[in-house]
Scaffold this motif. Structure first.
Motif, short mmCIF file in Angstrom:
data_model
loop_
_atom_site.label_atom_id
_atom_site.label_comp_id
_atom_site.label_asym_id
_atom_site.label_seq_id
_atom_site.Cartn_x
_atom_site.Cartn_y
_atom_site.Cartn_z
N ILE A 1 4.03 5.31 11.05
CA ILE A 1 3.90 4.01 10.39
C ILE A 1 4.72 4.08 9.11
CG2 ILE A 1 2.31 2.38 9.28
CD1 ILE A 1 0.10 3.58 11.08
N GLY A 2 5.74 3.24 9.01
CA GLY A 2 6.66 3.33 7.88
C GLY A 2 6.10 2.71 6.61
N LYS A 3 5.49 1.53 6.76
CA LYS A 3 5.04 0.79 5.58
C LYS A 3 3.75 0.06 5.87
CE LYS A 3 9.32 -0.15 3.15
NZ LYS A 3 10.53 -0.96 3.34
N ALA A 4 3.00 -0.23 4.81
CA ALA A 4 1.78 -1.02 4.99
C ALA A 4 1.59 -1.92 3.79
CB ALA A 4 0.58 -0.10 5.16
N LYS A 5 1.06 -3.10 4.03
CA LYS A 5 0.74 -3.99 2.92
C LYS A 5 -0.43 -4.87 3.27
CE LYS A 5 4.42 -7.14 4.35
NZ LYS A 5 5.84 -6.95 4.60
N LEU A 6 -1.00 -5.46 2.23
CA LEU A 6 -2.02 -6.47 2.43
C LEU A 6 -1.35 -7.82 2.21
CD1 LEU A 6 -5.06 -4.93 0.48
CD2 LEU A 6 -4.69 -4.98 2.97
N ILE A 7 -1.71 -8.76 3.07
CA ILE A 7 -1.12 -10.10 3.01
C ILE A 7 -2.26 -11.10 2.90
CG2 ILE A 7 -0.05 -11.81 4.56
CD1 ILE A 7 1.91 -9.75 5.36
N ARG A 39 -11.83 4.27 -4.69
CA ARG A 39 -10.80 4.33 -3.65
C ARG A 39 -11.46 4.12 -2.30
NH1 ARG A 39 -6.25 7.68 -4.79
NH2 ARG A 39 -6.42 8.96 -2.95
N THR A 40 -10.71 3.48 -1.45
CA THR A 40 -11.18 3.45 -0.08
C THR A 40 -9.96 3.75 0.79
OG1 THR A 40 -12.46 2.22 1.52
CG2 THR A 40 -10.93 0.93 0.20
N ALA A 41 -10.06 3.52 2.09
CA ALA A 41 -8.96 4.00 2.92
C ALA A 41 -8.75 3.15 4.16
CB ALA A 41 -9.24 5.44 3.33
N VAL A 42 -7.57 3.30 4.72
CA VAL A 42 -7.28 2.80 6.06
C VAL A 42 -7.31 4.04 6.95
CG1 VAL A 42 -5.61 1.64 7.55
CG2 VAL A 42 -5.78 1.01 5.12
N ASN A 77 -6.30 1.69 -3.29
CA ASN A 77 -6.86 1.81 -4.63
C ASN A 77 -7.74 0.60 -4.94
OD1 ASN A 77 -7.38 1.89 -7.37
ND2 ASN A 77 -5.41 2.87 -7.82
N LEU A 78 -9.04 0.76 -4.68
CA LEU A 78 -9.97 -0.37 -4.83
C LEU A 78 -10.14 -0.77 -6.29
CD1 LEU A 78 -13.25 -0.42 -2.76
CD2 LEU A 78 -11.30 -1.96 -2.67
N ALA A 79 -10.18 0.25 -7.17
CA ALA A 79 -10.41 -0.03 -8.58
C ALA A 79 -9.41 -1.07 -9.07
CB ALA A 79 -10.29 1.26 -9.38
N GLU A 80 -8.17 -0.89 -8.64
CA GLU A 80 -7.09 -1.76 -9.08
C GLU A 80 -7.18 -3.16 -8.46
OE1 GLU A 80 -2.89 -0.96 -7.69
OE2 GLU A 80 -3.09 0.42 -9.39
N LEU A 81 -7.64 -3.23 -7.22
CA LEU A 81 -7.56 -4.50 -6.48
C LEU A 81 -8.88 -5.27 -6.42
CD1 LEU A 81 -5.51 -3.19 -3.42
CD2 LEU A 81 -4.63 -4.56 -5.31
N LEU A 134 0.87 -1.18 0.00
CA LEU A 134 0.00 0.00 0.00
C LEU A 134 0.90 1.23 0.00
CD1 LEU A 134 -2.70 -1.21 2.55
CD2 LEU A 134 -2.77 -1.31 0.05
N PRO A 135 0.81 2.03 -1.04
CA PRO A 135 1.76 3.13 -1.21
C PRO A 135 1.53 4.34 -0.31
CG PRO A 135 0.21 3.07 -3.05
CD PRO A 135 -0.14 1.93 -2.15
#
Ligand code: C2O
Length: 469
Positions: A453-459, A426-429, A330-334, A313-314
């Motif tokens: 928070i340095g980085k975030a990702k979905l796993i 788009r949605t958000a955290v 970016n929901l459109a993309e995912l 997540l950028p």
């Protein structure tokens, strides 16, 4: 032969294992119950009055321990320092609490076990058992009354505003553990409970409890951890496929040091604390039948878990302050890929926050939402609420217990499913800071130190049947 072991198999295996362990003179195996014949019941503190013998004895012991010098392992200061301390000098076992790793449940179980034996001796009450504080129950969201009495040894003035008057209470979202009960992977279940309710309770109470290095000086600490320990039992009993990491040699055999009631050093391993009742002689009032895992039986775990990165997540780095903060997904993309994963019931999507750091304890809990619609109020009862972020120990640079940034992870399948139902691109955290409730109303959060928070990702975690037999 993948089926769960029956109760009878357990009993048979216990007897056999005990015999062979004795024969070999091996004392570190798990088959030697320390107190197999005793049966202590750890009771719910809710509704106990100050004159309840359990609390009277506890107070008596605390007072006696506070009168001992710091260097005595049975002293209140020494016992608290085993967890963490700001005292200088280093003594055996000081500063050894385990946080942010898979020893969290086992280390604290050992710590409580020896502490309880010391209390029995210091109170001269051989039947004493440590009560637990079930703050998840709506009837127990304020500090138990006997701990608020300024004349009691169970009191400390060093707690956050409102706790000692009874005005302060936990917001409901801070004391939930339903997320943990949906996670059968040990490390995930354990770290979920460590986040909520564990860290939240520390941070919400604040004062001594709010910081790792002083937390165990507050007598309520041990009732908090008694509850966290009870949640280990509950997690095992109620979570389908849940199991201790019995295939992990390091988890099973790492030795931790404590002191017994005579002040003698003792060592303990994970294998010795798997079964509260059989090995340590206690159960919790009202708990379901205890699951009894065994180190000696080579039973393969029913599931194997694999994880893969689903999307970086950028948005981050982001800084959490006293205001609501969010970063986009970016929901459109995912959208299509998420929908596919959600169809597979053996897959769970997690949001993972990495490189989470702050200078000193922020003193605030953040509610975390995924997919919260733009105009919607941040409601912890909604499907968009995925958990909480509260800093305690790891990630706090000024703490002795800091050695690396913290990580937080949250199961987000349900929230993403709800977000997919809208057609937004788009949605958000979203992170919403909050204070404790004062007289039932939210108080203003005062952030003492921002969190980065340095980085975030979905796993995506995939759970598969263990085929190796
Ligand atoms: Cu080791 Cu609740 O702390």
């Amino acid at each position: 032969m993948k089926s769960a072991i029956s109760r009878r198999d357990f009993l048979g295996a216990t007897a056999g294992a005990a015999a062979s362990a004795t024969l070999l003179g091996i004392s570190f195996l798990d088959a030697l119950p320390a107190q197999a014949t005793s049966s202590f019941v750890r009771r719910d503190v809710g509704g106990m009055s100050a004159t309840d013998p359990v609390l009277v004895s506890y107070g008596k012991a605390v007072q006696a321990m506070q009168a001992l010098p710091n260097t005595n392992p049975l002293s209140w200061a020494y016992q608290a320092a085993i967890h963490g301390t700001t005292l200088s000098g280093s003594n055996t076992a000081w500063d050894t609490c385990q946080h942010g790793n898979y020893f969290f449940w086992s280390w604290h179980r050992m710590y409580l076990y020896w502490f309880e034996r010391i209390i029995r001796k210091m109170a001269d009450d051989p039947c004493w058992s440590l009560p637990y504080w079930n703050y998840t129950s709506t009837a127990e969201r304020t500090l138990p009354t006997p701990f608020r009495d300024a004349t009691s040894p169970l009191f400390t003035s060093n707690r956050g505003a409102g706790w000692n008057t009874g005005a302060a209470s936990f917001p409901s979202g801070d004391v939930q553990y339903s997320a943990a009960l949906s996670l059968s992977n040990f490390t995930n279940g354990s770290s979920s409970v460590e986040q909520s309710p564990h860290n939240n309770v520390h941070v919400d109470i604040g004062g001594l409890m709010g910081v790792i290095d002083t937390a165990a000086q507050d007598p309520i600490f041990f009732l908090h951890h008694s509850n966290i320990d009870r949640l280990w039992d509950i997690w095992l009993a109620q979570t389908p496929g849940a199991g201790d990491p019995l295939g992990d040699t390091t988890w099973k055999s790492t030795q931790f040091t404590f002191f017994d009631e005579n002040g003698n050093q003792v060592q303990m391993t994970g294998c010795e604390v798997l079964r509260a009742q059989q090995q340590l002689g206690y159960s919790y009032e009202g708990e379901p039948a205890q699951v009894s895992p065994k180190c000696l039986l080579i039973v393969l775990p029913p599931w194997v878990f694999t994880e893969e990165v689903f999307a970086q997540l950028p948005g981050p780095p982001v800084e959490l302050t006293g205001e609501t903060v969010s970063f986009p997904i970016n929901l459109a993309e995912l959208r299509k890929r998420i929908a596919l994963v959600l169809e597979d019931k053996n897959k769970t999507i997690f949001l993972q926050l990495d490189e989470v750091e702050t200078e000193k304890p922020p003193g605030v809990v953040w509610d975390v939402f995924v997919g919260l619609p733009e105009k919607a109020a941040p409601d912890t009862e909604s499907p968009y609420f995925v958990g909480t972020l509260a800093m305690f120990g790891p990630g706090i640079r000024s703490s002795k217990h800091h050695n690396e940034p913290a990580h937080f992870s949250f199961p987000v399948s349900r929230a993403l499913a709800a977000a997919l139902k809208t057609d937004s691109e788009r949605t958000a955290v979203t992170f919403v800071p909050h204070g404790v409730l004062i007289n039932g109303k939210p108080s203003r959060p005062e952030v003492k130190s921002p969190v980065r928070i340095g980085k975030a990702k979905l796993i995506v975690e995939t759970k598969e049947e263990n085929k190796k037999q």
